[in-house]
Structures are given as C-alpha cells and as structure tokens.
Write a protein that holds these residues in place. Structure first.
Motif, short mmCIF file in Angstrom:
data_model
loop_
_atom_site.label_atom_id
_atom_site.label_comp_id
_atom_site.label_asym_id
_atom_site.label_seq_id
_atom_site.Cartn_x
_atom_site.Cartn_y
_atom_site.Cartn_z
N ILE A 278 0.84 -1.21 0.00
CA ILE A 278 0.00 0.00 0.00
C ILE A 278 0.87 1.25 0.00
CG2 ILE A 278 -1.64 1.35 1.38
CD1 ILE A 278 -2.80 -1.32 2.37
N ILE A 279 1.92 1.25 0.82
CA ILE A 279 2.81 2.42 0.94
C ILE A 279 3.60 2.66 -0.33
CG2 ILE A 279 4.83 3.35 2.15
CD1 ILE A 279 3.81 1.83 4.66
N PHE A 280 4.21 1.59 -0.86
CA PHE A 280 5.11 1.76 -2.00
C PHE A 280 4.38 2.00 -3.33
CE2 PHE A 280 8.21 -0.54 0.78
CZ PHE A 280 9.20 0.45 0.78
N THR A 281 3.14 1.55 -3.43
CA THR A 281 2.42 1.75 -4.69
C THR A 281 1.62 3.04 -4.71
OG1 THR A 281 0.52 0.48 -3.87
CG2 THR A 281 2.19 -0.73 -5.11
N LYS A 282 1.70 3.83 -3.65
CA LYS A 282 0.89 5.04 -3.54
C LYS A 282 1.18 6.03 -4.66
CE LYS A 282 -1.15 7.55 0.29
NZ LYS A 282 -1.07 7.87 1.74
N LYS A 283 2.45 6.14 -5.06
CA LYS A 283 2.82 7.10 -6.10
C LYS A 283 3.19 6.40 -7.40
CE LYS A 283 4.39 10.62 -2.83
NZ LYS A 283 5.52 11.49 -2.39
N SER A 284 2.67 5.20 -7.57
CA SER A 284 2.95 4.45 -8.79
C SER A 284 1.66 3.79 -9.26
CB SER A 284 4.02 3.39 -8.51
OG SER A 284 4.37 2.70 -9.69
N THR A 285 1.74 2.97 -10.29
CA THR A 285 0.57 2.26 -10.80
C THR A 285 0.67 0.79 -10.43
OG1 THR A 285 1.68 1.92 -12.93
CG2 THR A 285 0.24 3.83 -12.73
N PRO A 286 -0.47 0.15 -10.12
CA PRO A 286 -0.44 -1.26 -9.73
C PRO A 286 0.21 -2.16 -10.77
CG PRO A 286 -2.58 -0.30 -9.24
CD PRO A 286 -1.81 0.73 -10.03
N SER A 287 0.01 -1.86 -12.05
CA SER A 287 0.55 -2.72 -13.10
C SER A 287 2.07 -2.80 -13.08
CB SER A 287 0.07 -2.25 -14.48
OG SER A 287 0.39 -0.90 -14.70
N LYS A 288 2.74 -1.71 -12.70
CA LYS A 288 4.22 -1.73 -12.60
C LYS A 288 4.66 -2.62 -11.44
CE LYS A 288 4.95 2.84 -14.64
NZ LYS A 288 5.41 4.23 -14.42
N TRP A 289 3.96 -2.55 -10.33
CA TRP A 289 4.32 -3.36 -9.18
C TRP A 289 3.96 -4.83 -9.36
CZ3 TRP A 289 7.23 -2.59 -4.92
CH2 TRP A 289 7.72 -1.31 -4.75
#
Length: 416
Positions: A278-289
């Motif tokens: 939740i913390i690390f994907t806050k400023k990114s998109t789910p597909s990248k993670w």
C-alpha cells in the motif's frame, strides 16, 4: 475515513478469511497434524481440492452474474451461514467420502454466493482512488485473521497433545475442536454481516448499464485475457504455499507443532507485506508493481530449488522471498480492473469470467501435489513441484509485462 467505510472493510476482512478457514486455512496451517489425525494422504487432499475446484468453476461463472443482481451483504451473509453449517460436520469425525461431499458443498457456498460479491464490494469501497488501499487492507487483514486462527489452533492442540502423548484419538479430538470453534465463528459472522451499511445505492450499481450481464461484451476486452493469465499464475503461487508446512516437516524435520507455528508465522507476515505494498504503490501504478511481484516470486521459487546443504540457507529465506511476491500479487491483481477502466456495472460478470480460469488451479494443483508427494516423495518430489512453480511464475512475469505495455499503448491512443 468515515465510520461507515471502516465498519464495511473490517467486516469484509473477517468474512473473507474466516469463510475460507474451513476448506483451506486450517489445512494450510495444520496439514501434517491433519494427515496424521485422520490417516488421509496428500492424494486424498488433492482430490478434495479437485472436487472443490470443479464446483467452484461453475460457481464463479454464475456467482458473477448473481452479484450484479442482488444486494451484496445478503449474499455474503447467506454464504457464511451455509459454510459454517457444513463445518459442523467435523464433530462427527467425517469419513473420506463425507469429506469429498463436504468440499463439493463448500465449493458452492464459498464461491457462488460469496466470492464475486466480496470482490465487487471491495472495488466499490475503494472507489477510483483507493483501489490498492481497499484490496491491500482486505488481503493484509485476512492475514491477521488467519494468524489469529492459527495461534488459537496451535494453543488448543498444544494443550491437548504432547510429544509423549499424541495418539490418533487425541489428534482427532484436537482438530475437531479447532474446526468446531471455527464453524461457530463463521456462523456468528454471518449474522453480523447483516448489520453493516449497504455498499452504495444498489439500484445504480446494478442497473445503470443494461449490458451488465453480457458475457460477450466482457470478453471483447483484450486485456481481460491477459488478466486471466496473471491471476492464474499468481494463484498457483498462493496455492503452492499450502505445502510449505509439509515441506518443513518432510525435508527440514519440523514436528507437527513446529510446522503449525511456521504456518502461523506465514500468516503474520502477510499483513506486513500488504501494508508495504500500500505504501510503496501510492505514487505508482499497480501494473508496474505487478512486474516486481512476479520477479520477487520467481527469485523465491529459484531459491527453493536448491538443496539446503548447497546454499546453507534457512528455510525462512526462500519461503519469505516467495511469499513477498505472492502477497504483493494478491493485493494488486483485482485493482487492475479500475486501472483498465472496466465499467463498475460489469464488475461481477468480469470477476466471474476471470475467476473461472484464474482460480482453475483448485482443480488440478491438488492432485499434482498429491501425486508427487505420495508417489515420488522426498526432496525430488518437492523439486519437481518447485520447478512447476517457477515456470508458472515466469509466465506470469511475461503476462504482467504485456499487460503493462497494453495499458501504455491504450493511454497513448487516448491522449492523441
């Protein structure tokens, strides 16, 4: 966060894990104890999962349509009640044939009336901006509930058996007590579910689009087909984790109590990983993670392939590495519905279609595991299974890259 939303997510978390405690969670944590107590083989368990999976595949399809027509909390409440009633069968020391019937029954109660409503409710809860938060809290919270179930179960079993006194009858009594208490808890949650606030204006959610139930329309989204592969391969990883306690028992010499403690530890690291996602994907998109999740899971699979004497590794290193990837994917894959801009009115139908293929490992994975563990046996059996695990993970990695590129291409077209 408003009181209404807090109440909704808490009850979704409890309901989502406790309903699957009976067919899956307890067996995952106490697998060696379960096998000893009821003199059941890995192949028998595999056949239970196959019967469950076949029933579930039918139920996923119709469950998706049902969740687009009826109030979600009522569907989930009925599902919980019926599942808990089935769990009471353990009081009567079920035979193997009864166990087979029970898993068919659970395939219906836990899927047709529960799965799609759960995912749709979570998507509605997250809205457009908080999909990762919603599914992250759901998955992490489920880990906490599973850990609590495991901790209580270990305490019950430890109080009833010891190294000196662990007869078959005592093991059966201990396991039955755990299943009985869990069944009662499931039934209790079924009634409490009726008290939570509704998930939005039901009439708007289900009838805004007259094509909500149009399966052909859902299958026209090319991205749905890629998402099927992503869910399929990530679920293989999640289900492979079921054998970790047995692996610790067979290869690393853990006794029944130590294996159960490992299963409980696995449950406790689940919410930690989910919070980090939740913390690390806050400023990114789910597909990248998603790509990162499959990469980490692949590394964990690779480590499991090596003999412990070669790398001198603690069992926890490959297990934790694998689970970081597994739980990252569990948080993310349904958030992709929002990122791919699948209409909310089609959520139930799309979930049903995705789940038929995505969760098909329930049909074939149990017998595969059972065959290798019972017929091949030893380190070689686990190596074959972990090779299968690794190949599946690499396919998922490729599919996640393809999914990410497809979204980029779609966004470019929309911006031109």
């Amino acid at each position: 966060m408003k009181y209404k939303k807090v109440t909704q997510i808490i009850f979704l978390i409890f309901a989502a894990e406790i309903i699957y405690a009976l067919p899956f969670v307890l067996l995952r944590i106490f697998r060696p104890t379960f096998l000893d107590a009821f003199e059941i083989t890995n192949k028998n368990i595999g056949f239970c999962y196959t019967l469950y999976g076949i029933t579930a595949m039918i139920s996923y399809f119709f469950g998706g349509l049902i969740s687009d027509k009826f109030q979600l909390k009522y569907l989930m409440s009925i599902a919980l009640f019926l599942t808990g009633i089935g769990g009471l069968a353990w009081v009567y020391y079920p035979s193997l044939s009864t166990l087979y019937i029970l898993y068919i029954y659970w395939g219906f109660t836990t899927i047709m009336l529960f799965w799609s409503p759960l995912i749709k409710a979570t998507r509605i809860w997250g809205g457009k901006k908080d999909q990762v938060l919603g599914f992250g809290l759901l998955e992490g919270g489920r880990g906490i509930v599973a850990a609590i179930i495991g901790t209580v179960g270990v305490a019950i079993i430890s109080s009833m058996i010891s190294e000196e006194n662990s007869s078959k009858l005592l093991l059966q009594n201990a396991m039955n007590k755990v299943y009985l208490l869990t069944s009662i808890a499931v039934i209790l949650v079924s009634f409490l579910m009726l008290l939570i606030p509704d998930f939005g204006d039901h009439s708007k959610i289900t009838t805004t689009n007259k094509h909500s139930y149009n399966i052909t329309k859902a299958l026209r989204y090319p991205i749905i087909w890629i998402l099927m592969i992503i869910i399929l391969t990530s679920y293989v990883g999640f289900r492979m984790a079921d054998i970790f306690t047995q692996y610790a028992n067979d290869i690393y010499g853990y006794n029944s109590r130590e294996s159960a403690e490992l299963g409980t530890f696995i449950s406790y690291i689940r919410p930690i990983i989910c919070v980090l996602v939740i913390i690390f994907t806050k400023k990114s998109t789910p597909s990248k993670w998603l790509i990162i999740g499959f990469s980490i899971m692949s590394v964990g699979c690779l480590l499991l392939l090596f003999d412990k004497q070669i790398l001198h590794l603690s069992l926890l290193l490959p297990v934790v590495s694998t689970l970081i990837g597994v739980y990252t994917l569990r948080v993310l894959y349904f958030t992709l519905l929002e990122e791919a801009k699948i209409p909310i009115t089609m959520t139930g139908t799309v979930i049903g279609i995705l789940s038929v293929i995505g969760f098909s490992p329930d049909v074939f994975l149990g017998p595969i595991e059972g065959y290798y563990l019972d017929e091949v046996g030893g380190k070689l059996a686990y190596q074959y299974l972990f090779i299968f695990f690794l190949v599946s993970s690499l396919i998922g990695l490729f599919a996640s890259i393809l999914f990410n590129n497809s979204l980029k291409s779609k966004n470019k077209l929309l911006s031109t």
